[in-house]
Write a protein that holds these residues in place. Structure first.
Motif, PDB file in Angstrom:
ATOM      1  N   GLU A 189      87.965  52.517  74.740  1.00 47.10           N
ATOM      2  CA  GLU A 189      88.571  51.194  74.567  1.00 47.10           C
ATOM      3  C   GLU A 189      89.936  51.306  73.894  1.00 47.10           C
ATOM      4  N   ALA A 190      90.048  52.203  72.916  1.00 46.50           N
ATOM      5  CA  ALA A 190      91.332  52.395  72.234  1.00 46.50           C
ATOM      6  C   ALA A 190      92.413  52.844  73.210  1.00 46.50           C
ATOM      7  N   GLU A 191      92.050  53.725  74.135  1.00 45.55           N
ATOM      8  CA  GLU A 191      93.010  54.166  75.142  1.00 45.55           C
ATOM      9  C   GLU A 191      93.337  53.037  76.114  1.00 45.55           C
ATOM     10  N   ARG A 192      92.338  52.258  76.493  1.00 42.36           N
ATOM     11  CA  ARG A 192      92.541  51.178  77.456  1.00 42.36           C
ATOM     12  C   ARG A 192      93.533  50.137  76.949  1.00 42.36           C
ATOM     13  N   ILE A 193      93.484  49.829  75.656  1.00 41.99           N
ATOM     14  CA  ILE A 193      94.363  48.788  75.115  1.00 41.99           C
ATOM     15  C   ILE A 193      95.684  49.349  74.593  1.00 41.99           C
ATOM     16  N   GLY A 194      95.893  50.655  74.730  1.00 42.06           N
ATOM     17  CA  GLY A 194      97.167  51.249  74.331  1.00 42.06           C
ATOM     18  C   GLY A 194      97.267  51.660  72.881  1.00 42.06           C
TER      19      GLY A 194
END
Length: 268
Positions: A180-185
């Motif tokens: 999720e951290a990667e998905r939201i930048g």
């Protein structure tokens, strides 16, 4: 100075600071922060260091402040509720642990090996870039303790993920996983846990190979661009670019391109 709470290593133009309190998921004491500050200043002053990596020992990156230290400290344990004026005075003069990361002149990378929560999350956010294990977790959990985030959460996070998402993470105190951290930048890349060290080293090597003077000015220019009006920014950028165009590093960069070889930057 000798260190008790951190490990500090310098090799191949990369300085690595490892929070070494795995028995408490690398929760930090005042002493820990003092040692990290000392290492950061040493790396800043060392011309052989091009990149600084921050990471944690064991299963966690950093669990924030060592709460037990605070509550076992008589100054905090026996204190009466503060008046508003006392709180404001404390906020005015309190040196926040690692805020210098926000304006640190050299590139910084957080290598997030596990949980980064509370001020641990802010430390990761105040680094320029984040490489994390697929076992990493992030949480601005201050709200759960009646607190607010420091510079990482309030200044950096909304610029990474947008204001609405930052509101959600800060006001809910939710903990999110690496995907999720990667998905939201919020992070640059996620790698399998066993490959984190190798991936961080490769990333740091790539950054360290670039022109250090230009990197410093680029970092400062990015900060200026986020906070000042456009006419000022364009004037600032033009002046900075002129300085870079007349540097020996730029000349070396141009020559190495023409000669089809790796550049050998000197920071001049």
């Amino acid at each position: 100075m000798p260190y008790d709470d951190i490990l500090y290593d310098k090799r191949d133009a990369v300085a690595t600071i490892t929070i070494n309190r795995p028995q408490v998921m690398n929760a930090c004491t005042i002493k820990t922060y003092a040692e990290m500050l000392d290492a950061l200043r040493d790396a800043e002053a060392d011309d052989s260091v091009r990149v600084v990596v921050l990471t944690g020992a064991g299963r966690g990156f950093c669990a924030g402040d060592d709460v037990k230290e605070i509550f076992l400290n008589p100054e905090f344990r026996d204190a009466k509720p503060a008046k508003r004026s006392e709180v404001e005075e404390w906020r005015e003069h309190r040196p926040v642990a690692l805020d210098l990361l926000v304006t640190y002149p050299k590139p910084t990378i957080a290598s997030v090996n596990g949980a980064a929560v509370g001020y641990g999350c802010d430390i990761a956010l105040m680094c320029d870039m984040r490489v994390c294990s697929d076992q990493a977790r992030f949480g601005e959990v201050f709200i759960r303790r009646g607190l607010i985030p420091e510079a990482g959460g309030l200044l950096v996070l909304p610029r990474l993920v947008g204001l609405a998402r930052a509101y959600e993470l800060i006001l809910s105190g939710d903990i999110i996983d690496a995907v999720e951290a990667e998905r939201i930048g919020m992070v640059n890349k996620v790698v399998p846990h066993a490959q984190l060290g190798e991936a961080t080293a490769a990333f740091a090597k790539k950054i360290a190979a670039q022109a250090p003077l230009a990197q410093r000015l680029a970092k400062e220019s990015l900060r200026v661009g986020l906070n000042l009006n456009l006419p000022y920014f364009f004037d600032y950028q033009r002046h900075g670019q002129h300085l870079m165009l007349t540097s020996k590093d730029h000349l070396e960069g141009a020559r190495s391109f023409v000669e089809k070889r790796a550049a050998n930057f000197k920071g001049e």
